[in-house]
Write a protein that holds these residues in place. Sequence first.
Motif, mmCIF file in Angstrom:
data_model
loop_
_atom_site.group_PDB
_atom_site.id
_atom_site.type_symbol
_atom_site.label_atom_id
_atom_site.label_comp_id
_atom_site.label_asym_id
_atom_site.label_seq_id
_atom_site.Cartn_x
_atom_site.Cartn_y
_atom_site.Cartn_z
ATOM 1 N N ASN A 631 0.903 -1.518 -0.466
ATOM 2 C CA ASN A 631 0.235 -0.050 -0.492
ATOM 3 C C ASN A 631 0.691 0.650 -0.045
ATOM 4 O O ASN A 631 1.048 2.010 -0.134
ATOM 5 N N ARG A 632 1.981 1.013 0.303
ATOM 6 C CA ARG A 632 2.975 2.367 0.840
ATOM 7 C C ARG A 632 3.610 2.673 -0.347
ATOM 8 O O ARG A 632 3.469 3.203 -1.152
ATOM 9 N N ILE A 633 4.112 2.071 -1.468
ATOM 10 C CA ILE A 633 4.786 2.051 -2.594
ATOM 11 C C ILE A 633 3.529 1.881 -3.541
ATOM 12 O O ILE A 633 3.622 3.126 -4.676
ATOM 13 N N TYR A 634 2.676 1.678 -3.588
ATOM 14 C CA TYR A 634 1.521 2.267 -4.595
ATOM 15 C C TYR A 634 1.104 3.534 -4.188
ATOM 16 O O TYR A 634 0.726 4.597 -4.814
ATOM 17 N N ARG A 635 1.030 4.076 -2.848
ATOM 18 C CA ARG A 635 0.569 5.328 -2.557
ATOM 19 C C ARG A 635 1.916 6.375 -3.148
ATOM 20 O O ARG A 635 1.356 7.379 -3.243
ATOM 21 N N ILE A 636 2.977 6.147 -2.487
ATOM 22 C CA ILE A 636 3.915 6.915 -2.933
ATOM 23 C C ILE A 636 4.193 7.178 -4.570
ATOM 24 O O ILE A 636 4.868 8.224 -4.865
ATOM 25 N N GLU A 638 1.898 6.529 -6.212
ATOM 26 C CA GLU A 638 0.927 6.960 -7.188
ATOM 27 C C GLU A 638 0.907 8.752 -6.739
ATOM 28 O O GLU A 638 0.324 9.602 -7.690
ATOM 29 N N SER A 639 1.163 8.918 -5.880
ATOM 30 C CA SER A 639 1.516 11.128 -5.807
ATOM 31 C C SER A 639 2.036 11.307 -5.884
ATOM 32 O O SER A 639 1.936 12.059 -5.948
ATOM 33 N N SER A 640 3.257 11.266 -6.450
ATOM 34 C CA SER A 640 4.227 11.532 -6.977
ATOM 35 C C SER A 640 4.392 11.743 -8.055
ATOM 36 O O SER A 640 4.760 12.785 -9.210
ATOM 37 N N SER A 641 2.905 11.564 -8.952
ATOM 38 C CA SER A 641 2.732 12.166 -10.607
ATOM 39 C C SER A 641 1.612 13.533 -9.995
ATOM 40 O O SER A 641 1.549 14.482 -10.680
#
Length: 844
Positions: A631-636, A638-641
């Motif tokens: 979940n952390r990898i996805y959120r990081i 995903e938010s980087s965009s």
Amino acid sequence: MGTYIPAEVCTSYVQPGDIYLGGLFSLHGGADGEYSKEDCEGLYPVSALQLTEAMAFAVMTINQDDSVLPNVTLGFIIYDDCSWPEYATWGSLSLVLGAQPSLEGDFCNIPGPTIGGDTKHVIGIVGTGETYTTEVAINTAQLFQRPLVSYGATDQELHGEHGHPYFFGTIPSDSYKASAIVNILLYFEWEYIAMIFSDDHEIHHLEEDIVNLLEVFGICLYAEAELSEDPTEDELQQMVTMLQTHPHAKLVVVLVSSASAFSAVMSSVQGAYPPLERTWLSSNTWEKELIGNAEALGGLFIQFRKPEIMEFEEYFRSLLKGNQTNNINPWFDEFCGGSDICNEASQEGFSKELPTLAPTIDAVLALAYALDDTILALSCNSSITDCLLRDKNIQRSILENLRTVEFLGTRGEFFFEHDFVPAQVIVKNLQRSNEGNLELVEVGTWSSTKPYWEQLEINSSLLQWAGGTGDVPISVCRDECNPGYIEVIDSTKRCCWKCQACRVDDIVVGTECVSCEQNEWPNINFTMCEKLIGRTVTWHDPAVVFISFMTSLGLLLSIVTSCGMIRYRNHALIKASSRELSAVNIFGLILAFVSVFPLLLPPSVSICGVAQSLYALSFTLMYAPLFLKVNRIYRIFESSSKTVKRPKFTGPTAQLVIVAVLVSIQPILMFITALSIPGTWSTVRELFPSPSSNIHRRTVEVVCNLGFGFVVSMGYNFLLLLACCFFAYKARKVPGNFNEARFYVASVYTTLLFILAALPMYFTGGTAIIVVTSVSLVLLVNGYVTLGCVYISKIYAIIFKKVGEQDGNTMMQNRERPSSIFQSREGRSFGFSGEDNKVHPSGS
């Protein structure tokens, strides 16, 4: 009026008195012992004369006893009926009319001149000795309201309920013999018998009584043979053939009225081939004839009790010595004159050999006591004789008093039971003595006055069967069934039984097959169900050895991995994968491998509770941090965009707090389910593998039952697993050089696949090893995939590929640029330079 009557019938034996008793006895018969209406010249044995003197002796005894009929002299009139019904009718008619028949030439007139000029009316008749003559005599007696007390008629049809209220019998009814015979059959469990009976009126009724009782008690009379009084060779051969045809009927009931007929039966059996080994049960006893028939050895013979009457023996022998000067018996010289036959027949003890002697004396006594009771109740101012003749109700009073009379007779306490005297039956056994001689030994008694279950008393220790053994002969038509078989009726043979096998898991209860419970099995005798001893996995089982090895290896790899993660904890690859969450995840892996071992132990309440708790908790410790990682990898990424700021709750502290919350939910669920459903974490499940064939014993195997609490806990773990799958799928396009999510995807998807494969194996597995293997493999595969995909690959890259050696803050050391540049999905560049305002996947 006159007709031809033999002189013997017109002859009378008279003892004068105030009141008379009549007597009908058989002293003569047809020539050579045959019955003949025209010929009455054949002389019966001395016992016939002894019976007439028994009546005279009884009357004399009463006249000498002042306690019975005081001031009254009892007299008697006796006639010979020649064993013929018509002559019995003439005799009884003469007695009730009080007139003596007179012989004039070839004719006998009735009535003739009265005795002594006076009419002698009898108040009752003693006789006759046979049923067929009694049947006609009772009709005459009943017509004139005179009671007839028979000393020899034993047919139950003479009973008052059958139309003869004036009939009484001082010899027990043959129905008692029938009851005694059937009682003996039941006692020795003889269920399948044959019967031989003679063509005789009384024997026919006895046979009918026995047959009726056999039907009531379920004893099968499979075959019968009827013989004449003097059996022919053809009759005897047919009888032998009948016995040979039915070999299961080892017990043969013999109903014959003469010793000669019984001897003929034994002689024909003795010459049979193949030899007939039978046990005989006879309704009569002939001691002199039996001791010469070895074929009857081991047989049982019944007879009514016959007392020895010493007073009468002395009386009769005194007659032979001429001491009784008043002897007026008209047949005495005919029987005893000019020969020693009477002396030979009167040796000491002869009274107990004559079955009708005691009944004759008791018949006289019964009439005398009934008359005494009648006179005591009579108001009379003149002579007793006149009062008796004038009172029209006197005969009915005698009848009623006779029915209730009680006194001490020759055989003990005397009374009438249904117009017959009660029966005391003696059971004798033909044995071979120590000297080698045959002898009859009394082995039991049967009494009609006792309750049914106490009537027969047998002293089994005295019995000696054919062959000299103490083993009771078997007379049943049924096979000896082995354990596990029941007896069923053989449809091909009447009254026979055969053995039918029960199912392999049935026990035999009586005549039925009863199935054992699923967790039970019949004992070796198929008499009771025994609890099956549960079996479980054993350490020498190949599958258990393999699982133990793989578990130990996995545990070792987990420990080595832990050491590597600690050793390189500051390495960029380790830091980038969140060291804190990795520590929780590896602890879950170690716990998962440890939880396999309780599954391999013999199940118990404590072991099952520990195994299931560790199993569910290990999954939570593995997938709660894994879920946060992916979940952390996805959120990081995903938010980087959208922004360069770190997403909320991605720091180490926040991640540990969240994982602690997710993990703590599991113990709470365990506690709640344990309280709400007792035993849900500690029950044992029984498995019943299908036997290789239906003749093999059922077995039960026990494993820990995965109860409702375990299902709830694993349901929670399954939600974590699905969440991992979801975010792993969402993070599938993370930049390739730092796409740790794909390893998580491989781990999660592999675990999900094995869980789905293990569920059917668990619920359908028939053996403990299958169930334990299916449950254990989920942990093993999940642990190995997680170790291989997530941790060992990192350790391998760090040690052997030298990834990250130059700068712990750079992700790729083979780049020449000062910072690692990755292309985002939109084509934008971003780097990991360690600055706080940059997005960095590491938790450090």
